[in-house]
Design an enzyme around this catalytic site. Sequence first.
Site, PDB file in Angstrom:
ATOM      1  CG  ASN A 178      41.181  -6.731 -19.799  1.00  0.00           C
ATOM      2  OD1 ASN A 178      41.590  -5.729 -19.206  1.00  0.00           O
ATOM      3  ND2 ASN A 178      39.949  -6.833 -20.276  1.00  0.00           N
ATOM      4  CE  LYS A 189      37.774  -8.300 -17.507  1.00  0.00           C
ATOM      5  NZ  LYS A 189      36.476  -8.938 -17.534  1.00  0.00           N
ATOM      6  CG  HIS A 224      36.654  -5.957 -22.943  1.00  0.00           C
ATOM      7  ND1 HIS A 224      35.551  -6.101 -22.137  1.00  0.00           N
ATOM      8  CD2 HIS A 224      37.450  -7.028 -22.694  1.00  0.00           C
ATOM      9  CE1 HIS A 224      35.684  -7.209 -21.424  1.00  0.00           C
ATOM     10  NE2 HIS A 224      36.825  -7.789 -21.740  1.00  0.00           N
ATOM     11  CD  GLU A 267      34.320  -6.270 -18.620  1.00  0.00           C
ATOM     12  OE1 GLU A 267      35.370  -5.644 -18.357  1.00  0.00           O
ATOM     13  OE2 GLU A 267      34.150  -7.478 -18.313  1.00  0.00           O
ATOM     14  CD  GLU A 324      37.488 -11.139 -24.491  1.00  0.00           C
ATOM     15  OE1 GLU A 324      38.258 -11.719 -23.732  1.00  0.00           O
ATOM     16  OE2 GLU A 324      37.065  -9.994 -24.279  1.00  0.00           O
ATOM     17  N   GLY A 331      33.921 -13.816 -17.311  1.00  0.00           N
ATOM     18  CA  GLY A 331      33.798 -13.729 -15.860  1.00  0.00           C
ATOM     19  C   GLY A 331      32.706 -14.598 -15.267  1.00  0.00           C
ATOM     20  CB  SER A 350      35.370 -18.536 -18.173  1.00  0.00           C
ATOM     21  OG  SER A 350      34.442 -17.605 -17.628  1.00  0.00           O
ATOM     22  N   GLY A 378      40.944 -12.512 -18.415  1.00  0.00           N
ATOM     23  CA  GLY A 378      40.641 -11.494 -17.418  1.00  0.00           C
ATOM     24  C   GLY A 378      41.089 -11.963 -16.039  1.00  0.00           C
ATOM     25  N   GLY A 379      40.144 -12.503 -15.280  1.00  0.00           N
ATOM     26  CA  GLY A 379      40.391 -12.853 -13.870  1.00  0.00           C
ATOM     27  C   GLY A 379      41.657 -13.649 -13.634  1.00  0.00           C
TER      28      GLY A 379
HETATM   29  C1  PEP Z   1      37.883 -10.575 -20.452  1.00  0.00           C
HETATM   30  O1  PEP Z   1      37.368  -9.732 -19.767  1.00  0.00           O
HETATM   31  O2  PEP Z   1      38.429 -10.259 -21.517  1.00  0.00           O
HETATM   32  C2  PEP Z   1      37.836 -11.960 -19.989  1.00  0.00           C
HETATM   33  C3  PEP Z   1      38.028 -12.897 -20.880  1.00  0.00           C
HETATM   34  O3  PEP Z   1      37.567 -12.161 -18.673  1.00  0.00           O
HETATM   35  P1  PEP Z   1      37.582 -13.581 -17.889  1.00  0.00           P
HETATM   36  O4  PEP Z   1      38.828 -14.315 -18.315  1.00  0.00           O
HETATM   37  O5  PEP Z   1      37.622 -13.197 -16.437  1.00  0.00           O
HETATM   38  O6  PEP Z   1      36.338 -14.300 -18.282  1.00  0.00           O
END
Ligand code: PEP
Length: 248
Positions: free
Chosen positions: A9, A11, A92, A94, A162, A168, A208, A229-230
């Site tokens: 993702n 974002k 999600h 967010e 999640e 994050g 993460s 994500g990241g």
């Molecule tokens: C996400 O936003 O779905 C996510 C899991 O982010 P991260 O891997 O950066 O924690």
Amino acid sequence: MRRKLAAGNWKMNGLQASLAELSTLAAEHAEASSEVLICPPATLIGAAVAASDGAIGIGGQDCHAEVSGAHTGDISAQMLKDAGATHVILGHSERREDHGESDTDVRTKARAAIDAGLKVVICMGESLDEREANNTLDIIGGQLAGSIPDQVTGENLIVAYEPIWAIGTGKVPTLDQIGEVHDFVRARLEKRFGEGVGRSVRILYGGSVKPGNAAEIFAVSNVDGALVGGASLKAKDFGPIITALDNS
Ligand code: PEP
């Protein structure tokens, strides 16, 4: 057998130049046994489909519940599909937090996405307060019941667990905590949709996930992959996660 899925993702990150990361991933993991999905910002979906050369699925990060109409700034599921997307992330944390999306909103969007021929990645997770108050399974149970429409199949539904406090932050639940939630989600899916569908739905862990912790997370029961994500933004980080999934 459920096919493992590594989903990224991006974002609100990514410009045309970022497509080089996709081309690298597509070239390096064309033979991956796991399915690979990247959800870039909507501005990049068409170009991402071309850059990924069929080796990687491309998805949206949200869609509107209606097919078309007076909804400035929104994108319908049909538009995502038309641009070449195969999946859409819905619910999600967010989106739930920044846009006040409720379980009902997520369920309505999911119905529209399935009608448009997309697979849905429906996200759920508890806050830190809810975890510390021992309410995690109640919260997940409520989100599962409220966010998933009735007409899903084992193929068009993917659930992503999640924990909000892990997204994050670099914090990750213990492997036992991940396993407890994933086993719970599997049992609830089997109860509601029957064993055939319930056992076919992929359940991803997100929060993460990094190259350094991916292998141990993928060894947990009922973890069928990750929503990342990241670490999905760069091929050098996402590539080892895909490899860890292939080897799990
Ligand atoms: C996400 O936003 O779905 C996510 C899991 O982010 P991260 O891997 O950066 O924690």
